[in-house]
Design a protein around this motif. Sequence first.
Motif, PDB file in Angstrom:
ATOM      1  N   PRO A   1      -7.287   5.915  -5.188  1.00 41.00           N
ATOM      2  CA  PRO A   1      -7.998   5.335  -4.041  1.00 41.00           C
ATOM      3  C   PRO A   1      -7.783   3.819  -4.000  1.00 41.00           C
ATOM      4  CG  PRO A   1      -9.458   6.686  -5.418  1.00 41.00           C
ATOM      5  CD  PRO A   1      -8.225   6.418  -6.211  1.00 41.00           C
ATOM      6  N   ILE A   2      -7.420   3.313  -2.833  1.00 41.35           N
ATOM      7  CA  ILE A   2      -7.199   1.879  -2.649  1.00 41.35           C
ATOM      8  C   ILE A   2      -8.239   1.331  -1.687  1.00 41.35           C
ATOM      9  CG2 ILE A   2      -5.596   0.093  -1.882  1.00 41.35           C
ATOM     10  CD1 ILE A   2      -3.302   1.982  -2.510  1.00 41.35           C
TER      11      ILE A   2
ATOM     12  N   LYS B   1       0.972   4.074  -2.953  1.00 44.44           N
ATOM     13  CA  LYS B   1       0.595   5.458  -2.664  1.00 44.44           C
ATOM     14  C   LYS B   1       1.748   6.419  -2.924  1.00 44.44           C
ATOM     15  CE  LYS B   1      -2.738   6.827  -1.413  1.00 44.44           C
ATOM     16  NZ  LYS B   1      -3.953   7.283  -2.160  1.00 44.44           N
TER      17      LYS B   1
ATOM     18  N   ILE C   1       0.841  -1.203   0.000  1.00 46.98           N
ATOM     19  CA  ILE C   1       0.000   0.000   0.000  1.00 46.98           C
ATOM     20  C   ILE C   1       0.873   1.249   0.000  1.00 46.98           C
ATOM     21  CG2 ILE C   1      -1.696   1.359   1.303  1.00 46.98           C
ATOM     22  CD1 ILE C   1      -2.734  -1.293   2.460  1.00 46.98           C
ATOM     23  N   LYS C   2       1.872   1.268   0.861  1.00 46.40           N
ATOM     24  CA  LYS C   2       2.758   2.435   0.960  1.00 46.40           C
ATOM     25  C   LYS C   2       3.493   2.675  -0.351  1.00 46.40           C
ATOM     26  CE  LYS C   2       3.576   1.944   5.949  1.00 46.40           C
ATOM     27  NZ  LYS C   2       4.584   1.618   6.995  1.00 46.40           N
TER      28      LYS C   2
ATOM     29  N   GLY D   1      -2.314   4.368   3.874  1.00 48.10           N
ATOM     30  CA  GLY D   1      -2.780   5.129   2.722  1.00 48.10           C
ATOM     31  C   GLY D   1      -4.025   4.600   2.045  1.00 48.10           C
ATOM     32  N   ALA D   2      -4.574   3.478   2.519  1.00 48.75           N
ATOM     33  CA  ALA D   2      -5.797   2.942   1.922  1.00 48.75           C
ATOM     34  C   ALA D   2      -6.974   3.868   2.199  1.00 48.75           C
ATOM     35  CB  ALA D   2      -6.089   1.547   2.473  1.00 48.75           C
ATOM     36  N   SER D   3      -7.977   3.820   1.306  1.00 49.49           N
ATOM     37  CA  SER D   3      -9.165   4.656   1.468  1.00 49.49           C
ATOM     38  C   SER D   3     -10.355   3.878   2.002  1.00 49.49           C
ATOM     39  CB  SER D   3      -9.545   5.293   0.118  1.00 49.49           C
ATOM     40  OG  SER D   3      -8.522   6.131  -0.353  1.00 49.49           O
TER      41      SER D   3
ATOM     42  N   PRO E   1      -0.161   8.761  -5.607  1.00 50.58           N
ATOM     43  CA  PRO E   1      -0.730   9.324  -4.373  1.00 50.58           C
ATOM     44  C   PRO E   1      -2.229   9.611  -4.426  1.00 50.58           C
ATOM     45  CG  PRO E   1       0.634  10.947  -5.519  1.00 50.58           C
ATOM     46  CD  PRO E   1       0.881   9.632  -6.172  1.00 50.58           C
ATOM     47  N   LYS E   2      -2.778   9.843  -5.609  1.00 47.55           N
ATOM     48  CA  LYS E   2      -4.196  10.170  -5.719  1.00 47.55           C
ATOM     49  C   LYS E   2      -5.077   8.950  -5.969  1.00 47.55           C
ATOM     50  CE  LYS E   2      -3.382  14.868  -7.427  1.00 47.55           C
ATOM     51  NZ  LYS E   2      -3.655  15.847  -8.522  1.00 47.55           N
TER      52      LYS E   2
END
Length: 216
Positions: free
Chosen positions: A77-78, A70, A66-67, A97-99, A74-75
Amino acid sequence: MIRTLIADDHDILRAGLKHILHDSGDILVAGEASNGIEAIGNLRLAEWDALVLDLTMPGRNGIELIKQIKAEFPKLPILILSMHKEDIYAVRALKAGASGYLCKDNAETQLADAIRKVAGGGLFINQSVSDKLTQEMLRGRGSMAPHNRLTDREHQIFLLIVQGLGVTEIGRQLSLSTKTVSTHKASILAKMNMTNTAELVRYAVQNHLIDEESIL
């Protein structure tokens, strides 16, 4: 259309997810990946609106993946889709950083809505995860629960240990040497102020990190 990439190491599960989303009307599964390397490769080849990511694919630790994603996208969505209950990994995944975080048991009824939510810039989590995030914001490190003192890799190994796996099997699953796993285990015991595996298992059961039935 919400262009979505699905990354999961099980062919049958990916097919099932595509079937669930087929009639959504606004979500297009435009790509698939069976591991982290394939996922990143696909992400580099096209524009995506959302990534549905299995947290426990072979190879790299899911939190580290995930890191990495991202950092490069960076934009993007996970949405994490995991076999693990939300209260085990969700907070760590969100911090990485997950959404959103969705248990696979709920995929059939909630997957489409979860993808729409994260693709629209929102956060998809259940109330228990929201409460845990709030609790962590309100308390300092000194009152942190013992298992939350662990690094992401240690936390991953801790969960495998309490499920009954030995260091050799854990090393095989995570592509680590037995010595490295043993070093992590020693660090886990020290950070959690425990002396053996039995104490770790008892702690995990008492804190609902695993079910007693899941212990091998």
